[in-house]
Design an enzyme around this catalytic site. Structure first.
Site, PDB file in Angstrom:
ATOM      1  N   GLY A 119      46.144  32.584  33.293  1.00  0.00           N
ATOM      2  CA  GLY A 119      47.204  32.695  34.305  1.00  0.00           C
ATOM      3  C   GLY A 119      47.469  31.364  34.984  1.00  0.00           C
ATOM      4  O   GLY A 119      47.610  31.282  36.199  1.00  0.00           O
ATOM      5  N   TYR A 138      43.716  47.718  42.980  1.00  0.00           N
ATOM      6  CA  TYR A 138      43.485  46.267  42.980  1.00  0.00           C
ATOM      7  C   TYR A 138      42.153  45.949  43.649  1.00  0.00           C
ATOM      8  O   TYR A 138      41.335  45.184  43.117  1.00  0.00           O
ATOM      9  CB  TYR A 138      44.628  45.575  43.721  1.00  0.00           C
ATOM     10  CG  TYR A 138      44.463  44.076  43.881  1.00  0.00           C
ATOM     11  CD1 TYR A 138      44.725  43.208  42.827  1.00  0.00           C
ATOM     12  CD2 TYR A 138      44.056  43.521  45.096  1.00  0.00           C
ATOM     13  CE1 TYR A 138      44.587  41.836  42.972  1.00  0.00           C
ATOM     14  CE2 TYR A 138      43.913  42.149  45.251  1.00  0.00           C
ATOM     15  CZ  TYR A 138      44.179  41.305  44.185  1.00  0.00           C
ATOM     16  OH  TYR A 138      44.039  39.952  44.331  1.00  0.00           O
TER      17      TYR A 138
HETATM   18  P1  NAP Z   1      50.867  35.060  40.415  1.00  0.00           P
HETATM   19  O1  NAP Z   1      51.612  34.008  41.136  1.00  0.00           O
HETATM   20  O2  NAP Z   1      51.493  36.396  40.265  1.00  0.00           O
HETATM   21  O3  NAP Z   1      50.470  34.477  38.967  1.00  0.00           O
HETATM   22  C1  NAP Z   1      49.730  35.305  38.112  1.00  0.00           C
HETATM   23  C2  NAP Z   1      49.352  34.543  36.873  1.00  0.00           C
HETATM   24  O4  NAP Z   1      48.551  35.408  36.047  1.00  0.00           O
HETATM   25  C3  NAP Z   1      50.554  34.122  36.049  1.00  0.00           C
HETATM   26  O5  NAP Z   1      50.271  32.900  35.412  1.00  0.00           O
HETATM   27  C4  NAP Z   1      50.628  35.248  35.009  1.00  0.00           C
HETATM   28  O6  NAP Z   1      51.213  34.858  33.783  1.00  0.00           O
HETATM   29  C5  NAP Z   1      49.158  35.508  34.770  1.00  0.00           C
HETATM   30  N1  NAP Z   1      48.909  36.813  34.179  1.00  0.00           N
HETATM   31  C6  NAP Z   1      49.178  38.026  34.691  1.00  0.00           C
HETATM   32  N2  NAP Z   1      48.797  38.982  33.815  1.00  0.00           N
HETATM   33  C7  NAP Z   1      48.273  38.329  32.742  1.00  0.00           C
HETATM   34  C8  NAP Z   1      47.717  38.744  31.513  1.00  0.00           C
HETATM   35  N3  NAP Z   1      47.600  40.040  31.198  1.00  0.00           N
HETATM   36  N4  NAP Z   1      47.308  37.790  30.634  1.00  0.00           N
HETATM   37  C9  NAP Z   1      47.421  36.469  30.930  1.00  0.00           C
HETATM   38  N5  NAP Z   1      47.938  36.019  32.077  1.00  0.00           N
HETATM   39  C10 NAP Z   1      48.365  36.941  32.971  1.00  0.00           C
HETATM   40  O7  NAP Z   1      49.452  35.335  41.089  1.00  0.00           O
HETATM   41  P2  NAP Z   1      48.557  34.405  42.046  1.00  0.00           P
HETATM   42  O8  NAP Z   1      48.882  34.764  43.421  1.00  0.00           O
HETATM   43  O9  NAP Z   1      48.612  33.010  41.600  1.00  0.00           O
HETATM   44  O10 NAP Z   1      47.113  35.032  41.733  1.00  0.00           O
HETATM   45  C11 NAP Z   1      46.159  34.383  40.918  1.00  0.00           C
HETATM   46  C12 NAP Z   1      44.828  35.071  41.133  1.00  0.00           C
HETATM   47  O11 NAP Z   1      44.475  34.990  42.522  1.00  0.00           O
HETATM   48  C13 NAP Z   1      44.817  36.562  40.786  1.00  0.00           C
HETATM   49  O12 NAP Z   1      43.595  36.912  40.171  1.00  0.00           O
HETATM   50  C14 NAP Z   1      44.940  37.233  42.135  1.00  0.00           C
HETATM   51  O13 NAP Z   1      44.410  38.534  42.151  1.00  0.00           O
HETATM   52  C15 NAP Z   1      44.154  36.272  43.002  1.00  0.00           C
HETATM   53  N6  NAP Z   1      44.480  36.357  44.415  1.00  0.00           N
HETATM   54  C16 NAP Z   1      45.745  36.087  44.859  1.00  0.00           C
HETATM   55  C17 NAP Z   1      46.030  36.186  46.208  1.00  0.00           C
HETATM   56  C18 NAP Z   1      47.413  35.909  46.771  1.00  0.00           C
HETATM   57  O14 NAP Z   1      47.644  36.225  47.959  1.00  0.00           O
HETATM   58  N7  NAP Z   1      48.323  35.316  46.030  1.00  0.00           N
HETATM   59  C19 NAP Z   1      45.034  36.578  47.118  1.00  0.00           C
HETATM   60  C20 NAP Z   1      43.758  36.848  46.627  1.00  0.00           C
HETATM   61  C21 NAP Z   1      43.491  36.738  45.273  1.00  0.00           C
HETATM   62  P3  NAP Z   1      52.799  35.025  33.554  1.00  0.00           P
HETATM   63  O15 NAP Z   1      53.389  33.872  34.316  1.00  0.00           O
HETATM   64  O16 NAP Z   1      52.978  34.937  32.091  1.00  0.00           O
HETATM   65  O17 NAP Z   1      53.184  36.355  34.113  1.00  0.00           O
END
Ligand code: NAP
Length: 263
Positions: free
Chosen positions: A13, A159
């Protein structure tokens, strides 16, 4: 001397959000990075991240795979090894957080959440570990959440439970893989303004409450998560194993106050 000179990393991701920031921070410290993504629309985003790494003088490749699908993960590792070589650092960052209350969440959403947030760590780490064992060195870093420790919203029990499961998986892997020279750790962001939270944070009232609820009175940034990942991937963290490094402004150690109830 940069802290990760000569190392090779895979960030799942890595096409946007926190994953992109992790890719950039690893590259700034000298690592070559494989950037994973899954959706067709993200190919261009992943290529842009690759260009940013190359502009830093680094090496990167992009690899499309659904990290919850074993066959695709096997093919991803083959491609990564062909393009940048065997990895030293695996960052299990890919995750999804579909907002659906418990009474409405579908079986499909439940399975997709667990496949992306938990099974992916199992699949990727199980493939990475034997290569790391052969070298007697490796770093596995899982991106968890405040939700691994406390209930952050009534709208995402699937989640939260997936992130708690990933926390226990981190600890179990740390015990089993530590003796081979592999450190397994995790970072725990609270709300970061990425695509995952765009709709949610678009409501100014919710944004204000998120900021107010945080002991630091601000949201964290993707780059701060990247900084924590770099630390855990570095030699400075060689004796840290099985740890969840919270990067949440202290949110997870605070008892909820009445004004914290966001929804
Ligand atoms: P995001 O902006 O939605 O980006 C998600 C990333 O994961 C994208 O690169 C997406 O690829 C990829 N992805 C999703 N499903 C996938 C799959 N099945 N196989 C391969 N890649 C996949 O999310 P983010 O906020 O950066 O979150 C990143 C991590 O941080 C996650 O684990 C999330 O739970 C954690 N997190 C986030 C927050 C927050 O507030 N943002 C808080 C706590 C934890 P595509 O671009 O191809 O869709």
């Amino acid at each position: 001397m940069r802290r990760l000179e000569g190392k090779k990393a895979l960030v799942t991701g890595g096409s946007r959000g926190i994953g992109e920031a992790i890719v950039i921070r690893l590259a700034e410290e000298g690592a070559s990075v494989a950037i994973n993504y899954t959706s067709e629309r993200s190919e261009e985003l992943a290529r842009q991240v690759q260009l940013k790494v190359e502009a830093l003088g680094g090496k990167a490749c992009v690899v499309r795979a659904d990290v919850g699908n074993k066959q695709q993960v096997v093919e991803m590792f083959q491609q990564v090894e062909a393009e940048i070589g065997e990895i030293d650092i695996l960052v299990n960052n890919a995750g999804i957080a579909p907002f659906e209350p418990f009474l409405e969440v579908s079986e499909e959403t439940w399975d997709r959440t667990y496949d992306t947030n938990v099974k992916s760590i199992f699949l990727c780490s199980q493939l990475a570990a034997p290569r790391m064992i052969a070298k007697g060195y490796g770093k596995i870093i899982n991106v968890l959440s405040t939700a691994s420790l406390v209930v952050t919203s009534p709208l995402i029990p699937h989640y939260q439970s997936s992130k708690a499961a990933a926390h226990m998986l981190t600890k179990g892997m740390a015990i089993e893989l530590g003796k081979y020279g592999i450190n397994v750790n995790a970072v725990g962001p609270s709300t970061v303004d990425t695509d995952m939270c765009t709709d949610y944070l678009a409501d100014p009232d919710i944004y204000r409450k998120e900021v107010e609820a945080n002991p630091m009175k601000r949201l964290g940034t993707s780059r701060q998560i990247g900084d924590a990942v770099v630390f855990l991937a570095s030699e400075e963290a060689m004796q840290i194993n099985g740890h969840l490094l919270m990067v949440d402004g202290g949110l997870s150690v605070k008892a909820a106050q009445p004004e914290d109830h966001i929804h």
